[in-house]
Design a protein around this motif. Structure first.
Motif, short mmCIF file in Angstrom:
data_model
loop_
_atom_site.label_atom_id
_atom_site.label_comp_id
_atom_site.label_asym_id
_atom_site.label_seq_id
_atom_site.Cartn_x
_atom_site.Cartn_y
_atom_site.Cartn_z
N HIS A 133 0.78 -1.23 0.00
CA HIS A 133 0.00 0.00 0.00
C HIS A 133 0.82 1.29 0.00
CE1 HIS A 133 -4.00 -1.88 1.65
NE2 HIS A 133 -3.73 -2.23 0.40
N ASN A 134 2.09 1.23 0.37
CA ASN A 134 2.86 2.49 0.42
C ASN A 134 3.95 2.57 -0.64
OD1 ASN A 134 4.86 0.79 1.42
ND2 ASN A 134 5.18 1.90 3.34
N ASP A 180 -0.99 7.15 -5.26
CA ASP A 180 -0.73 6.94 -6.68
C ASP A 180 -1.43 7.97 -7.58
OD1 ASP A 180 0.97 4.74 -6.40
OD2 ASP A 180 -0.72 3.35 -6.27
N CYS A 219 -3.97 4.40 0.08
CA CYS A 219 -2.99 3.92 -0.91
C CYS A 219 -3.30 4.44 -2.31
CB CYS A 219 -2.93 2.40 -0.90
SG CYS A 219 -4.51 1.56 -1.19
N ASP A 220 -4.58 4.60 -2.66
CA ASP A 220 -4.88 5.12 -3.98
C ASP A 220 -4.52 6.60 -4.10
OD1 ASP A 220 -6.92 5.51 -2.13
OD2 ASP A 220 -8.50 5.59 -3.63
N THR A 265 3.38 0.48 6.06
CA THR A 265 2.21 0.22 5.24
C THR A 265 1.00 0.05 6.17
OG1 THR A 265 1.40 -1.06 3.35
CG2 THR A 265 2.50 -2.29 5.11
N THR A 266 -0.09 -0.43 5.62
CA THR A 266 -1.39 -0.42 6.30
C THR A 266 -1.54 -1.58 7.28
OG1 THR A 266 -2.18 0.39 4.16
CG2 THR A 266 -3.86 -0.20 5.77
N SER A 301 0.27 4.16 5.40
CA SER A 301 -0.72 4.12 4.32
C SER A 301 -2.05 3.63 4.87
CB SER A 301 -0.23 3.23 3.18
OG SER A 301 0.01 1.91 3.65
#
Length: 546
Positions: free
Chosen positions: A28-29, A169, A165-166, A73-74, A100
């Motif tokens: 996710h990150n 990006d 996470c989206d 990360t998550t 994230s």
């Protein structure tokens, strides 16, 4: 400027002067990691566990005085940082955790996303000063700006921010603002005047310096005021090094020793700076302080919390000490024998400990002789560290790193990695027990990958050695504290670090000196059991056994 969310994170960190971060990439990150790769300028230190990454960030912050940053990360990764952040929170260390999150549209819906954690941001609340989510690319710099402002204002404590996470990006037009201006908390002149008046009229003033002195960079101001007043300086564990322990007015972290309590009873005014009067520092608030107490503290919640202040001075320690000193320039005292009294006190403490537990005193003396003056000493929770936290002389600020409030096992090695990244020119030595070392021994791999020369001392009593004597004293028997350990020399070899087993404290000194001079990562093992540090109030639990 058009950029991704990951780029906005990296550019915002750079705008705040960050050049080192600690973390582990996850699904996710990866947007942040791609930006780190593309943009350069920030070193990333790859940990082997997120708890280790956050401890590294804490060690970096404590050794440098700058912000420590960790990335996770998550979900499970984010939760892995909590013990580390709690340690930083208890000890007022500024660490930024950037985690994230699952995709923005799914937050709070419990749909079963990968790594989904119910109220992930809320999980940070007990162990951070401030938490926020950046829910768009354009909002990332603003959230980051506020995060840094929070850490640099008032009491410096960790903060957390999460980013879906989206969002990392996605791309948008982003403006990176300049860091917020954060001023030191200026004390009220009336409070300062009252404090100065008490000190001017004091017969025998005394100073107690906590970690807030070091956090404020106020060591020079504290020393100048002590010399002006001819006031002895006691320190808390986190205050060690604020003024060099070999200064003639420094009594060290000995205030709980019976001789120090008698010394304190002769004082009529105490100036306490940057200390919270916690349980361990005050003998469960049983320590009797002088009749008049001046408490200088940046956190308004702490004044009058544990001890009532005759005068509370709310403000930054350095600013407060400068203002108090300015009002006392005409009250300079000549040498009245205070330094001689402090020397006599220290001799009494050492003599008391030597008579009752000579092996503990030998350990402290051996290490002090072996360690260069500028060595950064990082402690885990072990009886050896308990001896050193009170008796080992420390000469410079930010060279005594100790997990004091939370008392978190596994802190030592990863925090040492962070400290070494902050101060590569200074030797870094870790004091660990065998049990605590195994909490995060995997971070030796990180030290080797980075080529960091860190010397780790493992005091191996094949047990959770802090707990075994407590069980025996309180319940008459020990239970479930004995450990079957790996062969630490073979473990060192497997990680690629130098290994050395010594059989006595006498052999420890030359081994430490040799390891530091080799400028390589090393693990030194000393088997055996050390006596309980008898200057600690907890030693009373053993009196019934005698």
């Amino acid at each position: 400027m058009r950029m991704t969310g990951g780029e906005a994170v990296v550019r915002s960190l750079s705008a705040h002067g960050v050049d080192t971060v600690f973390g582990i990439p996850g699904t996710h990150n990866l947007g942040i990691y791609d930006a780190l790769r593309e943009m350069g300028g920030i070193r990333h230190i790859l940990a082997r566990h997120e708890q280790g990454a956050a401890f590294m960030a804490d060690g970096y912050a404590r050794a440098s005085g700058e912000i420590g940053v960790c990335l996770s990360t998550t979900g499970p990764a984010a939760l892995n940082t909590l013990a580390s952040l709690g340690t930083a929170y208890s000890d007022s260390s500024p660490v930024l955790c950037i985690a994230s999150q699952i995709p923005a549209e799914g937050i709070g819906l419990s749909k079963g996303y990968l790594h989904e954690c119910e109220d992930q941001l809320g999980s940070f609340a007990p162990v951070t000063k401030w938490q926020a989510r950046a829910d768009s690319v354009a909002s990332i710099p603003g959230v980051m700006r506020e995060a840094f402002a929070q850490m640099r204002s008032g009491r410096p404590r960790p903060v957390a921010m999460e980013i879906p996470c989206d969002t990392l990006d996605e791309t948008d037009d982003v403006t990176i603002p300049a860091p917020a201006d954060v001023d030191r908390v200026t004390p009220d002149p009336e409070q300062v005047e009252r404090a100065a008046g008490l000190l001017r009229g004091a017969r025998r003033p005394v100073i107690w310096a906590g970690g807030g002195v070091i956090g404020s960079g106020a060591g020079a101001e504290l020393q100048a005021l002590a010399e002006l007043l001819q006031a002895p300086i006691f320190t808390t564990v986190l205050g060690k090094g604020a003024v060099a322990d070999d200064h003639p007015l420094v009594a060290g972290a000995t205030i709980l020793h019976p001789a120090a309590r008698a010394f304190l009873a002769e004082s009529d005014v105490m100036l306490a700076v940057g200390t919270r009067f916690t349980e361990e520092e005050s003998d469960r608030w049983g320590l009797r302080l002088p009749e008049s107490l001046i408490h200088v503290e940046v956190d308004p919640e702490e004044i009058d919390r544990n001890y009532p202040a005759t005068v509370g001075v709310l403000g930054d320690a350095r600013a407060a000490l400068q203002m108090i000193s300015a009002q006392l320039q005409d009250a300079k005292r000549e040498d009245d024998g205070t330094a001689a009294r402090v020397t006599h006190l220290r001799q009494n403490v050492w003599g008391y400990c030597q008579a009752r537990a000579p092996e503990g005193v030998e350990l402290v003396q051996t290490l002090r002789k072996a360690l260069p003056r500028e060595t950064i000493i990082v402690s885990d929770l072990t009886v050896a560290a308990y001896w050193c936290r009170r008796l080992l002389d420390v000469y410079e600020p930010r060279t005594n790193i100790y997990p004091w409030g939370f008392c978190t096992l596994g802190f030592g090695l990863p925090a040492a990695i962070g400290a070494k990244m902050a101060k590569p020119e200074q030797p870094v030595v870790v004091l660990c027990g065998d049990g605590g070392f195994l909490f995060n021994c995997q971070e030796l791999a990180a030290a080797v990958q980075l080529g960091l020369p860190i010397v780790t001392l493992v005091f191996n009593d094949s047990a959770y050695g802090v707990l075994r004597p407590q069980q025996q004293a309180r319940y008459g028997a020990a239970h479930e504290v004995d450990l079957v350990n790996p062969d630490f020399m073979r473990l060192a070899e497997a990680f690629g670090v130098d290994g050395c087993r010594v059989e006595s404290i006498e052999q420890l000194g030359p081994a430490v000196t040799k390891a530091i001079e080799a400028v390589r990562s090393a693990l030194i093992e000393l088997p055996g059991t050390l006596p309980w540090p008898i200057m600690e109030p907890s030693a009373r639990m053993f009196e019934a056994e005698q």
